[in-house]
Design a protein around this motif. Structure first.
Motif, short mmCIF file in Angstrom:
data_model
loop_
_atom_site.label_atom_id
_atom_site.label_comp_id
_atom_site.label_asym_id
_atom_site.label_seq_id
_atom_site.Cartn_x
_atom_site.Cartn_y
_atom_site.Cartn_z
N SER A 243 7.09 -0.75 -7.25
CA SER A 243 7.88 -0.29 -8.37
C SER A 243 8.33 -1.18 -9.50
CB SER A 243 9.03 0.27 -7.74
OG SER A 243 8.88 1.43 -6.69
N ILE A 244 8.38 -2.24 -9.10
CA ILE A 244 9.04 -3.39 -9.98
C ILE A 244 7.90 -3.54 -11.19
CG2 ILE A 244 9.41 -5.67 -10.44
CD1 ILE A 244 10.33 -5.75 -7.59
N LEU B 136 2.73 7.88 6.02
CA LEU B 136 2.07 6.82 5.94
C LEU B 136 2.10 5.40 6.85
CD1 LEU B 136 1.75 6.60 2.03
CD2 LEU B 136 0.09 7.12 3.45
N ILE C 47 -4.55 10.93 0.76
CA ILE C 47 -3.70 10.85 -0.30
C ILE C 47 -4.52 10.43 -1.72
CG2 ILE C 47 -2.68 8.62 -0.26
CD1 ILE C 47 -0.26 10.95 -0.76
N LEU D 160 7.64 -3.39 -0.42
CA LEU D 160 7.79 -1.72 -0.61
C LEU D 160 8.27 -1.45 -2.19
CD1 LEU D 160 7.45 0.92 0.32
CD2 LEU D 160 10.03 1.12 1.08
N CYS D 161 9.13 -2.49 -2.57
CA CYS D 161 9.76 -2.49 -3.79
C CYS D 161 8.74 -2.90 -5.08
CB CYS D 161 10.94 -3.21 -4.00
SG CYS D 161 12.35 -2.57 -2.97
N PRO E 229 -4.14 8.86 6.57
CA PRO E 229 -3.43 9.39 5.60
C PRO E 229 -3.70 8.77 4.01
CG PRO E 229 -1.91 8.75 7.11
CD PRO E 229 -3.19 8.52 7.66
N ILE F 126 -5.02 12.58 -4.78
CA ILE F 126 -4.65 11.88 -6.47
C ILE F 126 -5.88 12.15 -7.24
CG2 ILE F 126 -4.33 9.89 -7.70
CD1 ILE F 126 -2.65 8.66 -5.26
N MET G 272 6.25 9.09 2.56
CA MET G 272 6.11 7.56 3.15
C MET G 272 6.14 7.46 4.47
SD MET G 272 8.03 5.19 0.63
CE MET G 272 7.77 5.32 -1.16
N MET H 156 18.49 -3.11 -8.74
CA MET H 156 17.60 -2.90 -7.64
C MET H 156 18.24 -3.41 -6.27
SD MET H 156 13.74 -4.16 -6.87
CE MET H 156 14.26 -5.79 -6.23
N GLY I 190 4.07 1.50 -0.95
CA GLY I 190 4.75 1.48 -2.19
C GLY I 190 3.90 2.44 -3.31
N VAL I 191 2.43 1.91 -3.22
CA VAL I 191 1.67 2.29 -4.28
C VAL I 191 1.36 3.85 -4.02
CG1 VAL I 191 -0.71 2.35 -5.22
CG2 VAL I 191 0.47 0.16 -4.89
N LEU I 192 1.16 4.19 -2.77
CA LEU I 192 0.48 5.49 -2.43
C LEU I 192 1.70 6.56 -2.12
CD1 LEU I 192 -2.61 4.63 -0.47
CD2 LEU I 192 -2.68 5.26 -2.75
N GLY I 193 2.92 5.93 -2.16
CA GLY I 193 3.92 6.94 -1.53
C GLY I 193 4.38 7.76 -2.81
N PHE I 194 3.76 8.75 -3.15
CA PHE I 194 4.29 9.84 -4.02
C PHE I 194 5.17 10.84 -3.17
CE2 PHE I 194 0.56 8.25 -6.19
CZ PHE I 194 0.69 8.58 -7.57
N VAL J 115 14.92 2.90 -5.79
CA VAL J 115 14.69 1.75 -6.42
C VAL J 115 13.92 1.98 -7.79
CG1 VAL J 115 13.11 -0.02 -6.31
CG2 VAL J 115 14.18 0.59 -4.19
N ASN J 116 13.29 3.02 -7.96
CA ASN J 116 12.71 3.35 -9.33
C ASN J 116 13.67 3.49 -10.27
OD1 ASN J 116 10.07 3.04 -8.62
ND2 ASN J 116 9.74 5.13 -8.15
N LEU K 117 15.81 0.29 -11.07
CA LEU K 117 15.20 -0.51 -12.10
C LEU K 117 15.08 0.18 -13.56
CD1 LEU K 117 12.03 -1.15 -9.85
CD2 LEU K 117 13.35 -2.95 -10.74
N SER L 139 10.72 -4.99 2.94
CA SER L 139 11.57 -4.19 2.10
C SER L 139 10.99 -4.66 0.60
CB SER L 139 12.94 -4.27 2.20
OG SER L 139 13.41 -4.13 3.47
N SER M 220 13.41 5.08 2.98
CA SER M 220 12.21 4.41 3.07
C SER M 220 12.66 3.05 3.23
CB SER M 220 11.17 4.62 2.11
OG SER M 220 11.97 4.50 0.78
N LYS N 124 0.66 -1.27 0.04
CA LYS N 124 0.19 -0.11 -0.09
C LYS N 124 0.81 1.24 -0.06
CE LYS N 124 -2.88 0.24 3.47
NZ LYS N 124 -3.85 -0.17 4.71
N LEU O 53 6.72 9.41 -10.34
CA LEU O 53 5.90 7.83 -9.80
C LEU O 53 6.22 7.84 -8.38
CD1 LEU O 53 7.59 5.34 -12.38
CD2 LEU O 53 5.25 6.36 -12.61
N PRO O 54 5.16 7.01 -7.99
CA PRO O 54 5.11 6.69 -6.33
C PRO O 54 6.17 5.72 -5.92
CG PRO O 54 3.37 5.51 -7.53
CD PRO O 54 3.85 6.46 -8.42
N GLY O 55 6.31 5.32 -4.93
CA GLY O 55 7.40 4.22 -4.50
C GLY O 55 8.80 4.93 -4.12
#
Lengths: 179, 190
Positions: free
Chosen positions: A87-88, A27, B162, A83-84, B158, B166, A24, B81, A14-18, B61-62, B65, A80, A59, A12, B55-57
């Protein structure tokens, strides 16, 4: 059960962490301190300090720490990884299919609109850490060193862009000599 | 296969030695990937970073990747990564184990009593800097104020805040997009 919870919480995030590690942080605080009570607010503050002083993405540091506290070694790896995971998926599919210049400008505008709300999110996280557990004898008048440290660190960070690691070390030294 | 190992070690080094989080890592990545190894031309790198940033995350790592995938496909992405996150995981596991052992020692408790209020300041300061850089006006100041009020005072999750933000930003972005198209059209027509 704890593994499933860690997986769900950090996917969650990882998806919402803008907006990077600090976004983060708010959150993570909500899930870890309020929702699941894996940590007290004091432990959370200590964890943030340790994550900031350690090399690497903040994070990931926090996810590893939370995972370890909640579910041991396996929990730390799982948190961990979770969280990734978003992104992957995003880099494989979204970047390859949609991330041309055109939809890139849409994403940039989206983030522009999000920024004020994210700033509010982070500020709220800071406010809710301003409590009796993290501020020694707050409001008792006889010992307001916590408030002095907080104000000085804020001024140094906001106006003079002081190195956060240096500030943490300095306030640790103050704590050592004063308390 | 050699390049996959190189990717792993390049990001491992950056992950192990860069203090200050994802944004600090970025300049190290640029130095390694664009200047030293010359895997990606500079303009392409910065174009992609602008997108990856939105992008989020985990930002680092982004970036890993994307760079890994661009240079060596799927294997490269995974290698970069893992290189970026393994140092973090190892160091934090060590520190967390040690810290939990010694946390109750009076000396450690004294030091952290000093550190905790500093951490609060280090969270508040960047949030205000962010408001400044987002060019919030008196009219749009309602957004961060509402977010703080909802989360801190009303204890709204939160996550909900968020998601609402969005949705709002997406509408804003789509409107901006249309406006840009319309002005482009107007300029094209005589």
């Amino acid at each position: 059960m704890i593994y499933l919870q860690l997986l769900w919480v950090f996917i969650k995030i990882g998806v919402l962490g803008f907006g990077g590690g600090y976004a983060m942080l708010s959150l993570i605080q909500h899930e870890v301190v309020d929702n699941y009570a894996w940590m007290t607010t004091t432990e959370f503050a200590d964890m943030v300090a340790i994550s900031q002083m350690t090399p690497g993405p903040i994070s990931i540091n926090m996810a590893t720490y939370v995972g370890y506290t909640a579910g041991g070694f396996g929990g730390s790896l799982l948190a961990s990884f979770a969280l990734c995971l978003p992104s992957i998926i995003m880099v494989y599919f979204i970047i390859r299919l949609f991330m041309n210049k055109k939809s890139g400008s849409l994403m940039t505008n989206l983030l522009k609109g999000l920024k004020p709300a994210i700033a509010g999110l982070i500020f709220a996280a800071g406010l809710s850490m301003m409590n009796a557990q993290n501020f020694v004898q707050i409001g008792k008048g006889e010992n307001n060193i916590s408030i002095v440290i907080c104000v000085l660190a804020f001024v140094a960070s906001y106006f003079f862009k002081a190195n956060p690691i240096l500030l943490i070390v300095l306030s640790g030294a103050v704590g050592f000599f004063v308390y | 296969m050699k390049i996959v190992f190189q990717l792993f070690f390049t990001f491992f080094k950056i992950g192990a030695f860069t203090l200050g989080g994802g944004y600090a890592m970025l300049s190290m990545v640029e130095k390694a990937v664009v200047d030293k190894k010359q895997w990606i031309p500079s303009d392409e790198f910065w174009d992609m970073i602008a997108i990856v940033q939105s992008l989020p995350g985990v930002f680092a790592v982004n970036t890993a990747l994307y760079v890994g995938h661009r240079i060596a496909g799927r294997k490269g992405a995974v290698a970069a990564m893992l290189g970026a996150i393994i140092p973090s995981i190892v160091i934090i596991l060590l520190l967390a184990t040690i810290f939990r052992e010694y946390r109750d020692m009076p000396v450690v408790e004294r030091i952290f009593k000093g550190i905790r209020p500093c951490v609060v300041a280090l969270i508040l300061a960047p949030s205000l800097r962010m408001i400044k850089s987002a060019k919030v006006t008196w009219k749009t100041a309602i957004i961060p104020i509402a977010a703080v009020f909802l989360i801190w005072w009303c204890k709204v999750s939160p996550v909900i805040v968020i998601i609402a933000a969005i949705a709002g930003s997406l509408i804003y972005a789509l409107v901006m997009e249309r406006k840009m198209k319309q002005t482009a059209k107007k300029e094209a027509e005589p």
